[in-house]
Enzyme design. Structure first.
Site, PDB file in Angstrom:
ATOM      1  N   SER A  65       0.829  -1.212   0.000  1.00 57.13           N
ATOM      2  CA  SER A  65       0.000   0.000   0.000  1.00 57.13           C
ATOM      3  C   SER A  65       0.865   1.266   0.000  1.00 57.13           C
ATOM      4  O   SER A  65       2.015   1.240   0.449  1.00 57.13           O
ATOM      5  CB  SER A  65      -0.900   0.019   1.231  1.00 57.13           C
ATOM      6  OG  SER A  65      -1.733  -1.118   1.266  1.00 57.13           O
TER       7      SER A  65
HETATM    8  N1  SAH Z   1      -0.601  -4.936   4.148  1.00 56.22           N
HETATM    9  C1  SAH Z   1      -0.010  -5.271   2.870  1.00 56.22           C
HETATM   10  C2  SAH Z   1      -0.972  -5.059   1.746  1.00 56.22           C
HETATM   11  C3  SAH Z   1      -0.800  -6.081   0.679  1.00 56.22           C
HETATM   12  S1  SAH Z   1      -2.040  -6.112  -0.577  1.00 56.22           S
HETATM   13  C4  SAH Z   1       1.293  -4.530   2.658  1.00 56.22           C
HETATM   14  O1  SAH Z   1       1.537  -3.536   3.348  1.00 56.22           O
HETATM   15  O2  SAH Z   1       2.086  -4.934   1.810  1.00 56.22           O
HETATM   16  C5  SAH Z   1      -3.303  -7.115   0.135  1.00 56.22           C
HETATM   17  C6  SAH Z   1      -2.966  -8.539   0.447  1.00 56.22           C
HETATM   18  O3  SAH Z   1      -4.178  -9.182   0.837  1.00 56.22           O
HETATM   19  C7  SAH Z   1      -2.430  -9.366  -0.716  1.00 56.22           C
HETATM   20  O4  SAH Z   1      -1.184  -9.909  -0.355  1.00 56.22           O
HETATM   21  C8  SAH Z   1      -3.490 -10.460  -0.923  1.00 56.22           C
HETATM   22  O5  SAH Z   1      -2.940 -11.703  -1.309  1.00 56.22           O
HETATM   23  C9  SAH Z   1      -4.125 -10.534   0.443  1.00 56.22           C
HETATM   24  N2  SAH Z   1      -5.481 -11.092   0.477  1.00 56.22           N
HETATM   25  C10 SAH Z   1      -6.503 -10.934  -0.405  1.00 56.22           C
HETATM   26  N3  SAH Z   1      -7.597 -11.613  -0.008  1.00 56.22           N
HETATM   27  C11 SAH Z   1      -7.264 -12.224   1.170  1.00 56.22           C
HETATM   28  C12 SAH Z   1      -7.963 -13.088   2.081  1.00 56.22           C
HETATM   29  N4  SAH Z   1      -9.226 -13.473   1.868  1.00 56.22           N
HETATM   30  N5  SAH Z   1      -7.303 -13.517   3.175  1.00 56.22           N
HETATM   31  C13 SAH Z   1      -6.024 -13.159   3.424  1.00 56.22           C
HETATM   32  N6  SAH Z   1      -5.303 -12.354   2.603  1.00 56.22           N
HETATM   33  C14 SAH Z   1      -5.916 -11.886   1.485  1.00 56.22           C
END
Ligand code: SAH
Length: 215
Positions: A65
């Site tokens: 993000s």
């Molecule tokens: N907090 C992270 C954001 C990554 S993007 C950072 O700072 O890098 C969001 C993430 O959510 C992705 O890695 C994706 O694989 C994950 N995601 C999507 N749906 C999900 C679910 N149902 N359960 C767990 N993770 C999920």
């Protein structure tokens, strides 16, 4: 231990000054973001961009993000040291690390096996004591939490997560398909009428998907 040079520290201070200028005023958030080297959570090819206010690719079609989004979500959590926090979407682990640095006990779930394994190792190697789980964030984890942060775009408010939020607790969740509205939900009681919902603008997250990914 990964490197954190004077140049990185200088760029990070500029990033934090920029967050302040954008209205982030929670000193605990600003301090943590000044201390956690964001470039550790990115491919070294993206090193030069690590302290710009940008979302960047982290593999598995996912993104880290924007720093301003991490700052906003962290501020909305209204966190105190020692609180139990559940994070959905570990991704790069950067948000996780910021929460750890703020003194939270962090439990984080990722559905993609590749990211889960890579990030769990990175966090452990660098001394961020989060508990990492591979699984489906819609189900949450057994337990009850003071705070829940969802870092992917959720089409609905997951019922299991609201059930795992303590009364008096706060969930920060970007809600919607395509674009999302950032919500802060304060759970004043178990029934929906007792959830206080505040809105904090429009964001664009990768989607929250159903189920654990197999590869
Ligand atoms: N907090 C992270 C954001 C990554 S993007 C950072 O700072 O890098 C969001 C993430 O959510 C992705 O890695 C994706 O694989 C994950 N995601 C999507 N749906 C999900 C679910 N149902 N359960 C767990 N993770 C999920």
């Amino acid at each position: 231990m990964r490197q954190d040079s004077f140049r990185h520290k200088g760029l990070r201070q500029q990033m934090v000054d920029g967050l302040r200028a954008k209205g982030i005023n929670d000193e605990a958030v600003l301090k943590a973001m000044n201390e956690v080297p964001r470039h550790w959570f990115l491919d070294s090819a993206l090193d030069a961009l690590a302290y710009e206010d940008r979302a960047l690719k982290i593999g598995c079609e996912q993104t880290i993000s924007h720093p301003s989004t991490v700052a906003m979500q962290s501020q909305l959590l209204d966190l105190q040291r020692g609180m139990k926090v559940l994070e959905i979407g570990t991704g790069s682990g950067y948000q996780t690390a910021v929460l750890c640095r703020m003194g939270a006990k962090v439990f984080t779930i990722e559905r993609q096996k590749g990211l889960f394994e890579q990030t769990r190792k990175l966090l452990a190697d660098e001394g961020f004591r989060a508990q990492c789980f591979l699984g489906d964030g819609y189900q949450g984890l057994n337990g009850s939490y003071d705070r829940i942060i969802v870092t992917c775009g959720a089409p609905e408010i997951p019922a299991a997560l609201m059930a795992q939020l303590k009364v008096g607790g706060i969930m920060v969740i970007p809600l919607g398909d395509g674009e999302q509205e950032m919500l802060r939900i304060t759970k004043r009681g178990d029934s929906r009428e007792e959830w206080q919902i505040e809105k904090f603008g429009t964001y664009s997250f990768v989607p929250m998907l159903n189920g654990k990914a197999m590869k």
